[in-house]
Scaffold this active site. Structure first.
Site, PDB file in Angstrom:
ATOM      1  N   GLY A   9       0.706  -1.374  -0.001  1.00 50.18           N
ATOM      2  CA  GLY A   9      -0.025   0.138  -0.048  1.00 50.18           C
ATOM      3  C   GLY A   9       0.893   1.255  -0.044  1.00 50.18           C
ATOM      4  O   GLY A   9       1.923   1.108   0.617  1.00 50.18           O
ATOM      5  N   ASP A  47      -0.008   1.502   9.267  1.00 48.30           N
ATOM      6  CA  ASP A  47      -0.181   0.540  10.206  1.00 48.30           C
ATOM      7  C   ASP A  47       0.502   0.611  11.515  1.00 48.30           C
ATOM      8  O   ASP A  47       0.263   0.231  12.573  1.00 48.30           O
ATOM      9  CB  ASP A  47      -0.630  -0.915   9.910  1.00 48.30           C
ATOM     10  CG  ASP A  47      -1.988  -0.850   9.005  1.00 48.30           C
ATOM     11  OD1 ASP A  47      -2.853   0.027   8.907  1.00 48.30           O
ATOM     12  OD2 ASP A  47      -2.028  -1.891   8.164  1.00 48.30           O
ATOM     13  N   ARG A  61     -25.969  12.256  18.150  1.00 45.13           N
ATOM     14  CA  ARG A  61     -25.671  10.719  17.423  1.00 45.13           C
ATOM     15  C   ARG A  61     -24.408  10.214  17.950  1.00 45.13           C
ATOM     16  O   ARG A  61     -23.697  10.870  18.615  1.00 45.13           O
ATOM     17  CB  ARG A  61     -25.243  10.967  16.113  1.00 45.13           C
ATOM     18  CG  ARG A  61     -26.683  11.649  15.196  1.00 45.13           C
ATOM     19  CD  ARG A  61     -26.532  11.711  14.094  1.00 45.13           C
ATOM     20  NE  ARG A  61     -27.481  12.136  13.066  1.00 45.13           N
ATOM     21  CZ  ARG A  61     -27.294  12.877  11.904  1.00 45.13           C
ATOM     22  NH1 ARG A  61     -26.554  13.277  11.513  1.00 45.13           N
ATOM     23  NH2 ARG A  61     -28.447  13.419  11.100  1.00 45.13           N
ATOM     24  N   ARG A  79      -5.573  -3.693  10.071  1.00 41.64           N
ATOM     25  CA  ARG A  79      -5.780  -5.195   9.728  1.00 41.64           C
ATOM     26  C   ARG A  79      -5.328  -5.985  10.706  1.00 41.64           C
ATOM     27  O   ARG A  79      -6.367  -6.798  11.358  1.00 41.64           O
ATOM     28  CB  ARG A  79      -4.933  -5.809   8.409  1.00 41.64           C
ATOM     29  CG  ARG A  79      -5.225  -7.177   8.143  1.00 41.64           C
ATOM     30  CD  ARG A  79      -4.314  -7.596   6.911  1.00 41.64           C
ATOM     31  NE  ARG A  79      -4.843  -7.103   5.899  1.00 41.64           N
ATOM     32  CZ  ARG A  79      -5.733  -7.501   4.891  1.00 41.64           C
ATOM     33  NH1 ARG A  79      -6.631  -8.461   5.441  1.00 41.64           N
ATOM     34  NH2 ARG A  79      -6.171  -6.853   3.916  1.00 41.64           N
ATOM     35  N   ARG A 113     -24.424   6.591  13.006  1.00 37.22           N
ATOM     36  CA  ARG A 113     -23.903   6.928  11.618  1.00 37.22           C
ATOM     37  C   ARG A 113     -22.503   6.308  11.574  1.00 37.22           C
ATOM     38  O   ARG A 113     -21.943   6.425  12.782  1.00 37.22           O
ATOM     39  CB  ARG A 113     -24.081   8.355  11.533  1.00 37.22           C
ATOM     40  CG  ARG A 113     -25.387   8.999  11.239  1.00 37.22           C
ATOM     41  CD  ARG A 113     -26.066   8.473  10.103  1.00 37.22           C
ATOM     42  NE  ARG A 113     -27.262   9.091   9.953  1.00 37.22           N
ATOM     43  CZ  ARG A 113     -27.859  10.017   9.303  1.00 37.22           C
ATOM     44  NH1 ARG A 113     -26.853  10.855   8.631  1.00 37.22           N
ATOM     45  NH2 ARG A 113     -29.086  10.419   9.342  1.00 37.22           N
ATOM     46  N   HIS A 138      -9.167   5.252   2.128  1.00 35.57           N
ATOM     47  CA  HIS A 138      -7.876   5.367   1.603  1.00 35.57           C
ATOM     48  C   HIS A 138      -7.532   6.810   1.773  1.00 35.57           C
ATOM     49  O   HIS A 138      -6.424   7.474   1.414  1.00 35.57           O
ATOM     50  CB  HIS A 138      -7.704   5.030  -0.088  1.00 35.57           C
ATOM     51  CG  HIS A 138      -7.651   3.640  -0.270  1.00 35.57           C
ATOM     52  ND1 HIS A 138      -8.709   2.622  -0.050  1.00 35.57           N
ATOM     53  CD2 HIS A 138      -6.589   2.710  -0.239  1.00 35.57           C
ATOM     54  CE1 HIS A 138      -8.276   1.683  -0.237  1.00 35.57           C
ATOM     55  NE2 HIS A 138      -7.138   1.461  -0.407  1.00 35.57           N
TER      56      HIS A 138
END
Length: 344
Positions: free
Chosen positions: A11, A127, A162, A171, A267, A273
């Site tokens: 990525g 990450d 909300r 991940r 919501r 990305h």
């Protein structure tokens, strides 16, 4: 004359161009020629390369993404690709390769190093989960983007009373969710390292509401999963060349479950990305530059099979084998700080 190939794999993230620039310019001072390998390991398999000069890297320091392109290509998937890669290393006269990437790209680099190919690794991933280094470049930029998004969502969440669920990347490791969640004042942070209990999450949010706080922000990493679920929620079952499915959907899952349990509107915002794009922060520009300089120095010293890494404030070299042995997951002491504010 030493010829160095440079590639970016996996990525994209802000700071890749800063590394390329640093390797090219430092290499020139060491008397190296630089060749850019297009689209990660795919470029070395296909023989798609281009010369990199001082002019090539002029003005790219603040630019996001990578001028070389990237892919999730695994040359070890079949023997023919691996042979083409080795043939092209000889064809283009590459004396060393700088592989800039995360766990998968560096995993390939480690295997090539074990085959005797001179490789130096540079750790990259938003990450922040590469082993052997305290930080990877790209992480600080992603955290800044997510923190700003949380700040913006706070105002609309409070106005409409909300619950806002913010799904972020991560991940196997929840570094972005944890650090940006703390920085943005999230009311719940859910990460892959700890399966979450929906009843517990609901309790925290209900307590907030009963204390007069009529809105909440829940930050969830894409790889987080509730207790009892065997796998993280994925967009499809299709896998890339490293065996990864495309994750996504846990935010929508949480919305559905929380609306069943709480009489509140929920919501979802999936940042996706957006976290990868744009210019790198000053921190990432400097770290990426330091990594690039150190990588060129390792090649000068013929110290191959290593990855440059940040330890404290020092740039050091660690064996690639050590760097890819284990993913670096979230520091639980840091995560516990976030939990202090749940239900507040």
């Amino acid at each position: 004359m030493t010829t160095v190939g440079i590639l970016t794999g996996g990525g994209d993230c802000p700071g890749l161009n800063a590394v390329i620039r640093a390797v090219v310019r430092t290499g020139a001072k060491h008397g190296f020629d630089a060749i850019g390998i297009r689209d990660g390991w795919l470029g070395l398999v296909a023989g798609n390369v281009e010369p990199l000069t001082d002019y090539s890297v002029t003005g790219i320091l603040p630019k996001g993404g990578t001028i070389l392109g990237t892919s999730r290509t695994n040359p070890f998937k079949n023997e023919a690709d691996l042979q083409r890669l080795r043939d092209n290393i000889r064809k283009f006269g590459l004396d060393a390769i700088v592989a800039i990437g995360g766990e998968d790209t560096l995993g390939v680099a480690n295997k090539l190093s074990q085959l005797g190919i001179p490789v130096v690794g540079v750790p990259k991933t938003i990450d922040n989960d590469v082993g052997g280094t305290d930080y990877t470049f790209g992480f600080d930029t992603a955290v800044s983007i997510v923190t700003e998004a949380i700040d913006r969502l706070h105002t609309t969440a409070e106005s409409h009373h909300r619950i806002m669920v913010v799904e972020v990347m991560g991940r196997h490791a929840g570094w972005i969710a944890t650090v940006a969640g703390i920085a943005g004042g999230a009311d719940e942070i859910l990460i892959p390292e700890i399966p979450f209990d929906l009843d517990e999450v609901t309790h925290h949010l209900r307590v907030r509401y009963e204390r007069g706080k009529k809105f909440s922000i829940v930050v969830v990493a894409e790889g987080a999963q509730p207790k009892g679920m065997a796998e993280a929620i994925a967009q499809s079952a299709r896998k890339d060349e490293f065996g990864h499915v495309t994750l996504g959907g846990v935010g929508n899952y949480l919305r559905d479950e929380l609306e069943k349990r709480l009489d509140m509107e929920v919501r979802v915002t999936v940042l996706g990305h957006i976290q990868r794009g744009g210019s790198p922060t000053a921190h990432d520009r400097v770290l990426a530059t330091r990594f690039g300089v150190a990588a060129a120095d390792l090649i000068r010293d013929q110290d191959f099979g290593k990855m440059v890494a940040l330890r404290g404030n020092d740039i050091v070299a660690v064996p690639l084998e050590e760097a890819v042995a284990n993913l670096k997951t979230v520091d639980m002491d840091l995560y516990k700080i976030a939990s202090i504010f749940y239900g507040g």
